[in-house]
Enzyme design. Structure first.
Site, mmCIF file in Angstrom:
data_model
loop_
_atom_site.group_PDB
_atom_site.id
_atom_site.type_symbol
_atom_site.label_atom_id
_atom_site.label_comp_id
_atom_site.label_asym_id
_atom_site.label_seq_id
_atom_site.Cartn_x
_atom_site.Cartn_y
_atom_site.Cartn_z
ATOM 1 N N LYS A 3 6.024 0.715 6.698
ATOM 2 C CA LYS A 3 7.084 0.184 5.836
ATOM 3 C C LYS A 3 6.630 -1.131 5.211
ATOM 4 O O LYS A 3 6.983 -1.468 4.092
ATOM 5 C CB LYS A 3 8.370 -0.024 6.655
ATOM 6 C CG LYS A 3 9.554 -0.538 5.851
ATOM 7 C CD LYS A 3 9.967 0.456 4.788
ATOM 8 C CE LYS A 3 11.157 -0.055 3.994
ATOM 9 N NZ LYS A 3 11.479 0.842 2.881
ATOM 10 N N SER B 175 -6.116 -2.842 -18.593
ATOM 11 C CA SER B 175 -5.434 -2.327 -17.407
ATOM 12 C C SER B 175 -4.200 -1.508 -17.803
ATOM 13 O O SER B 175 -4.340 -0.482 -18.443
ATOM 14 C CB SER B 175 -5.079 -3.499 -16.485
ATOM 15 O OG SER B 175 -4.931 -3.051 -15.167
#
EC number: 3.4.21.-
Length: 336
Positions: free
Chosen positions: A219, A167
Site C-alpha cells: 500500500k 517525456s
C-alpha cells in the site's frame, strides 16, 4: 454663522452617505452581474484575418495613392470570390497546449476536441501547438488519449513543437500523424523518474517516532518519514520499470517505424537530431505550418475559456505554484 456651518456639515454628511450608498449598490450589482457571466465557453478566432491584416498593412505602406485605389478595387473583387468559396474550404483547427506538471490543460483540451469532433469531417485537419516538459503519468496519459480521439475518427493531427515536448509531452506528440519540430526544440526524454527524500534518521535523532500502518504489503512503498526497506525499494523500482514499459509500448504503437530501444533510455535531443532518430517528421515551426496552409484551409483557433471567480483564481494560483515548487524539489513515482 454657526447655523450655516452646521447646515454645511449636515449637507456634507448627506452627500457622503449618498455616495457611499451608491458605491455599495454599484459594487453589489457588479458582483451579481459577474456571477451571471461566470461561465465557460469555446472561443473561435479566424487566424486568416490576423495574417491578412498584417500583410495588407505592409503592402499599403509601400504603395502610392494611385496604386492604393487600384489595390482596393482588386481587393473587393477578390473578397467576393473568397466569400463564395469560403464554405467549400477545408478547415484547419488550431489548438494550444502549454503543459504543467499535472497536465491541467487537459480540462480545456477535452472540450476543444469534443467541439471539433462535432463539426469536422475527414478532409479537415487539427494543428496542436504543444509545449510541455512532462509530468504525472495519469495526467499526460489522459491528454494523449484525448488526442487519440481525433486519430480514431480519421481526422489528421499535426503536432508542432516550437520549444519542448519531452517525456509526457512526447507521449502526447507521438499520437500525431505528423510531428514538426523547431531545430533546437527539446524532444524525447522517454523515461520515468521517481525520487523522494527520507527523514527517518533525522526523526530518530530528534527522538520522534513515526508510525505507518497499512493493510496490504505494498500500500506504501517508499515513504518520506518511515523506515524504507530493500523489499519496498525493489517494489518501487519495479513500478517504475512497469510504467516505462507501458510508455514504450504506447509510443511504439503510435510510431511503428521508431527504433524504440534506441530512444527510450531517458535521453533527450534537439529537433535536428530527433529528425534523424525518427522522433519527428519535419523541421519547422508552427508559423511555417499556418502560413503554408493559409490559402488552402480556413484557419480556426479553438480555445476553451474557463471563467473563474476572483477568490478561486487566487487560491488556484497559490496552490498550483506551491505544488509545482514542491514537486520540482521532491519528485515522486510514476513521473514522466
Amino acid at each position: 454663522m454657526n447655523l450655516l456651518l452646521n447646515y454645511e456639515l449636515f449637507l456634507a454628511k448627506i452627500i457622503t452617505f449618498i455616495i457611499i450608498s451608491i458605491s455599495i449598490l454599484i459594487l453589489f450589482y457588479t458582483i451579481i452581474k459577474r456571477k451571471k457571466n461566470i461561465q465557460s465557453k469555446i472561443k473561435i478566432t479566424l487566424l486568416q484575418d490576423n495574417y491578412k491584416n498584417v500583410k495588407n498593412k505592409i503592402l499599403l505602406s509601400t504603395m502610392k495613392n494611385v496604386e492604393k485605389k487600384i489595390w482596393f478595387k482588386k481587393q473587393k473583387e477578390k473578397n467576393k470570390k473568397e466569400l463564395l468559396l469560403k464554405n467549400n474550404k477545408k478547415k484547419l483547427f488550431v489548438l494550444d497546449f502549454k503543459g504543467d506538471v499535472y497536465a491541467n490543460e487537459v480540462v480545456g483540451l477535452r472540450e476543444e476536441i469534443s467541439a471539433i469532433l462535432l463539426v469536422a469531417n475527414k478532409h479537415d485537419e487539427v494543428l496542436l501547438r504543444l509545449e510541455s516538459s512532462g509530468g504525472v503519468i495519469h495526467g499526460y496519459g489522459l491528454a494523449a488519449s484525448q488526442l487519440n480521439r481525433l486519430r480514431q475518427k480519421g481526422i489528421r493531427l499535426i503536432v508542432s513543437v516550437d520549444k519542448i515536448a519531452a517525456s509526457g509531452g512526447y507521449m502526447m506528440a507521438c499520437v500525431a500523424d505528423y510531428i514538426v519540430s523547431a531545430p533546437f526544440a527539446i524532444i524525447g526524454s522517454i523515461g520515468v523518474v521517481g525520487q523522494i527524500p527520507n527523514f527517518n534518521k533525522l526523526l530518530k535523532k530528534c527522538n520522534i517516532d513515526f508510525e505507518l500502518h497499512t493493510a496490504g504489503d505494498y500500500k506504501r512503498t517508499l515513504t518520506m518519514f518511515g523506515n524504507n526497506t530493500e523489499s519496498t525499494r525493489k517494489k518501487f523500482c519495479d513500478e517504475l520499470n512497469t510504467t516505462h514499459k507501458l510508455f514504450k509500448s504506447f509510443i511504439k504503437e503510435m510510431r511503428p517505424s521508431l527504433d524504440i530501444e534506441d530512444v527510450s533510455n531517458g535521453e533527450h535531443w534537439f529537433g535536428t537530431i530527433a529528425l534523424e532518430k525518427k522522433l519527428v517528421d519535419q523541421i519547422g515551426t508552427s508559423d511555417d505550418i499556418l502560413i503554408s496552409k493559409m490559402e488552402e484551409y480556413t484557419l480556426l483557433r479553438i480555445q476553451y475559456i474557463y471563467r473563474k471567480k476572483i477568490l478561486e483564481r487566487f487560491t488556484a494560483s497559490v496552490t498550483h505554484n506551491l505544488s509545482e515548487t514542491l514537486l520540482k524539489i521532491f519528485f515522486y513515482k510514476n513521473y514522466l
